[in-house]
Motif scaffolding. Structure first.
Motif, PDB file in Angstrom:
ATOM      1  N   ASP A  30       0.826  -1.215   0.000  1.00  0.00           N
ATOM      2  CA  ASP A  30       0.000   0.000   0.000  1.00  0.00           C
ATOM      3  C   ASP A  30       0.859   1.263   0.000  1.00  0.00           C
ATOM      4  O   ASP A  30       0.495   2.269  -0.602  1.00  0.00           O
ATOM      5  N   ALA A  34       0.853   4.297  -2.487  1.00  0.00           N
ATOM      6  CA  ALA A  34       0.646   5.660  -2.002  1.00  0.00           C
ATOM      7  C   ALA A  34       1.658   6.614  -2.635  1.00  0.00           C
ATOM      8  O   ALA A  34       1.313   7.728  -3.023  1.00  0.00           O
ATOM      9  N   TRP A  63      -1.365  10.438   5.442  1.00  0.00           N
ATOM     10  CA  TRP A  63      -1.612   9.510   4.338  1.00  0.00           C
ATOM     11  C   TRP A  63      -3.112   9.364   4.164  1.00  0.00           C
ATOM     12  O   TRP A  63      -3.796   8.882   5.057  1.00  0.00           O
ATOM     13  N   HIS A  65      -5.514   7.297   2.834  1.00  0.00           N
ATOM     14  CA  HIS A  65      -5.646   5.930   2.341  1.00  0.00           C
ATOM     15  C   HIS A  65      -7.020   5.764   1.698  1.00  0.00           C
ATOM     16  O   HIS A  65      -8.025   6.178   2.282  1.00  0.00           O
TER      17      HIS A  65
END
Ligand code: C2E
Ligand code: MG
Ligand code: MG
Ligand code: MG
Length: 277
Positions: A30, A34, A63, A65
Motif C-alpha cells: 500500500d 501511495a 496519508w 488511504h
C-alpha cells in the motif's frame, strides 16, 4: 495446519504471527501505491510566541488511504524507514515545504514564517541525501533561512563526522537545525557541543507532566537552562493547557507548539487562520 503434517515438522508461524506478517506485507504494498498515486498530504501545525502570534509551522505527513481514510504517521513512518521508500517520500515532503516557503515569500504576513520539516535518520544517512536536498533547493528557490530541519538524537549515535559534515553543508546555505523529542533518545550530551544545532525541542512527554511531576519539571527547567547557555533556541511541543504554557513562560520558554494553539491543519486552513489576525 502445521500440526497435521506430523511431529517432525517445525511450525514457525502461529496464526497471529502470520496475520501480522500479512498485514505488514499488505501495508508495504500500500505504501508503494501511495507513493505512486501521490496519496500523501502535508498538514501544518502552528508554532507561537508568548504573545500568541504564529511565527512558524511544523510540516506533518498524512496519508489519505483510499479505504482507511487518514492514517497517522506513527503507523507507517517506521515501515517507510525500513525500506528505500523513505528517501522518495522524504524528498516529496521537503519539496512540498520548500514550495510553500517560496510561495509565502511573496506575501508580507506569511514571508516571515518558518517551516520545520522532520528528517528520518535513514533518510539523512543515505548517500544521496545531500544531492537530493540540494536539487530540491535549486528547483524550488525557497528562502532557506526560513527552513528548519528536525533531527533526532538517534542520528548522533553513529557516524558523527559524517553527520556534522552534512549539517554544515546545509547550514552554509542558511538552513537551521532543531533537535526533536529532546531528552527521549540517546543519553550523551557531548554531541550538543559537537554538532551545529540551532534549537532544542522539548518532548511532549516532559511538557505534559510539568505540573504533575517534580522530576519532569526539573528536566524541563534544566533543558531550558542548557539551551540558554549553549545559545540555542528552545521550543516546547505538545502544550495542551494554559497552565502548562504559564509554567513554561515563567521558566523562560517563549515558543510553543501544541493543541492549545492549534492542531495540524491543511495549508489553506493555516493561511486563513494567520490572515484573520
Ligand atoms: P513529532 O515530529 O514529534 O511531531 C509531533 C507530534 O505530536 C505530531 O503527531 C503532532 O500532531 C502531535 N502533537 C502536537 N501537539 C500535540 C499536543 O498538544 N498533544 C498531543 N497529544 N500531540 C500533539 P503526528 O503528526 O501524528 O506525527 C507523529 C510523528 O511522526 C512525528 O513526531 C514525527 O516523528 C513523525 N512524522 C510526522 N511527519 C513526518 C515527516 O514528514 N517525516 C518524518 N520523517 N517523520 C514524520
Ligand atoms: Mg517533529
Ligand atoms: Mg517532536
Ligand atoms: Mg515527538
Amino acid at each position: 495446519k502445521a500440526k497435521d503434517n506430523g511431529r517432525h515438522t517445525l511450525c514457525f508461524f502461529d496464526p497471529a504471527m502470520q496475520a501480522a506478517l500479512l498485514a505488514h506485507v499488505k501495508l508495504e504494498a500500500d505504501l508503494h501505491q501511495a507513493q505512486e498515486n501521490q496519496q500523501w498530504l502535508l498538514y501544518y501545525q502552528p508554532q507561537v510566541n508568548s504573545c500568541g502570534t504564529i511565527i512558524g509551522v511544523e510540516a506533518l505527513l498524512r496519508w489519505e488511504h483510499p479505504e482507511r481514510g487518514m492514517v497517522s504517521p506513527c503507523e507507517f513512518i517506521p515501515l517507510l524507514e525500513s525500506t528505500e521508500l523513505i528517501n522518495d517520500v522524504g524528498e516529496w515532503i521537503l519539496a512540498g515545504a520548500c514550495q510553500q516557503l517560496a510561495r509565502w515569500a511573496q506575501h508580507p504576513r506569511l514571508s516571515t514564517l518558518t517551516i520545520s520539516v522532520n528528517l528520518s535518520p535513514q533518510q539523512f544517512r543515505d548517500k544521496h541525501f545531500l544531492s537530493r536536498v540540494e536539487g530540491v533547493f535549486a528547483r524550488t528557490q525557497a528562502p532557506l533561512s526560513r527552513l528548519k530541519l528536525e533531527v533526532t538524537e538517534s542520528l548522533f549515535v553513529a557516524a558523527q563526522d559524517e553527520t556534522r559534515h552534512k549539517m554544515l553543508a546545509l547550514k552554509a546555505q542558511g538552513v537551521r537545525f532543531s533537535l526533536d523529542d529532546f531528552g527521549t533518545g540517546y543519553s550523551s550530551l557531548a554531541y550538543l557541543a559537537q554538532l551545529p544545532l540551532d534549537q532544542l525541542k522539548i518532548d511532549q512527554s516532559f511538557v505534559q507532566q510539568v505540573l504533575d511531576s517534580q522530576a519532569n519539571a526539573s528536566i524541563v527547567e534544566s533543558t531550558i537552562a542548557l539551551a540558554g547557555s549553549l545559545n540555542l533556541e528552545v521550543i516546547a511541543e505538545g502544550v495542551e493547557t494554559e497552565a502548562q504554557q504559564a509554567w513554561l513562560l515563567a521558566h523562560g520558554c517563549h515558543v510553543y507548539q501544541g493543541y492549545l494553539f492549534g492542531q495540524p491543519v491543511t495549508v489553506d486552513e493555516m493561511e486563513r487562520r494567520i490572515e484573520k489576525v
